[in-house]
Design a protein around this motif. Structure first.
Motif, short mmCIF file in Angstrom:
data_model
loop_
_atom_site.label_atom_id
_atom_site.label_comp_id
_atom_site.label_asym_id
_atom_site.label_seq_id
_atom_site.Cartn_x
_atom_site.Cartn_y
_atom_site.Cartn_z
N SER A 3 6.93 -3.82 -29.67
CA SER A 3 6.84 -2.56 -29.14
C SER A 3 8.26 -1.92 -29.04
O SER A 3 9.17 -2.70 -28.87
CB SER A 3 6.08 -2.48 -27.81
N PRO A 4 8.49 -0.53 -29.40
CA PRO A 4 9.54 0.12 -29.06
C PRO A 4 10.32 -0.21 -28.00
O PRO A 4 11.54 -0.50 -27.92
CB PRO A 4 9.26 1.34 -29.43
N THR A 5 9.75 -0.11 -26.75
CA THR A 5 10.30 -0.44 -25.54
C THR A 5 10.81 -1.73 -25.34
O THR A 5 12.21 -2.14 -25.17
CB THR A 5 9.29 -0.39 -24.41
N MET A 27 17.39 -5.16 -27.93
CA MET A 27 18.82 -4.87 -28.65
C MET A 27 19.88 -4.95 -27.55
O MET A 27 21.11 -5.33 -27.93
CB MET A 27 18.62 -3.63 -29.44
N VAL A 28 19.67 -4.38 -26.44
CA VAL A 28 20.51 -4.34 -25.44
C VAL A 28 20.93 -5.80 -24.70
O VAL A 28 22.24 -6.00 -24.77
CB VAL A 28 20.12 -3.46 -24.30
N HIS A 29 20.02 -6.58 -24.77
CA HIS A 29 20.25 -7.98 -24.49
C HIS A 29 21.14 -8.66 -25.63
O HIS A 29 22.11 -9.50 -25.04
CB HIS A 29 18.87 -8.79 -24.39
N GLU A 49 22.68 1.79 -21.38
CA GLU A 49 22.73 1.40 -22.54
C GLU A 49 21.12 1.55 -23.34
O GLU A 49 20.99 2.05 -24.37
CB GLU A 49 23.08 -0.09 -23.03
N VAL A 50 20.20 1.26 -22.36
CA VAL A 50 18.57 1.29 -23.04
C VAL A 50 18.48 2.81 -22.93
O VAL A 50 17.86 3.26 -23.80
CB VAL A 50 17.60 0.74 -21.60
N ALA A 78 17.55 7.72 -26.19
CA ALA A 78 18.08 8.91 -26.77
C ALA A 78 18.46 8.96 -28.23
O ALA A 78 18.11 9.99 -28.95
CB ALA A 78 19.33 9.36 -25.99
N ASP A 79 19.10 8.03 -28.72
CA ASP A 79 19.55 7.92 -30.11
C ASP A 79 18.19 7.71 -31.09
O ASP A 79 18.00 8.43 -32.19
CB ASP A 79 20.14 6.53 -30.37
#
Length: 69
Positions: free
Chosen positions: A8-10, A16-18, A30-31, A36-37
């Motif tokens: 899922s996107p979440t 990605m942050v991890h 960062e999340v 926002a990006d």
């Protein structure tokens, strides 16, 4: 390691942050930045004369999130 297609996107954004090894104190920031990006990319795509993805729909999997960010 998976391809991110069934994620899922979440979960994909958190993953990605991890993987960036962001310090725990900056994890939420960062999340929020990546979210926002992603939203900005969706808005830009919706406004373009030839959208590359369906602009009215939220990304449904990690692969679409990866394309937007």
């Amino acid at each position: 390691m998976g391809t991110g297609i069934g994620i899922s996107p979440t979960v994909m954004i958190n993953r990605m942050v991890h993987e960036k090894a962001v310090p725990q104190s900056g994890h939420l920031l960062e999340v929020a930045r990546l979210r926002a990006d992603m939203m900005q990319a969706q808005a830009t795509n919706a406004a373009s004369p030839l959208p590359t993805t369906k602009p009215a729909e939220a990304p449904i999997n990690g692969a679409e999130v990866g394309l937007l960010i």
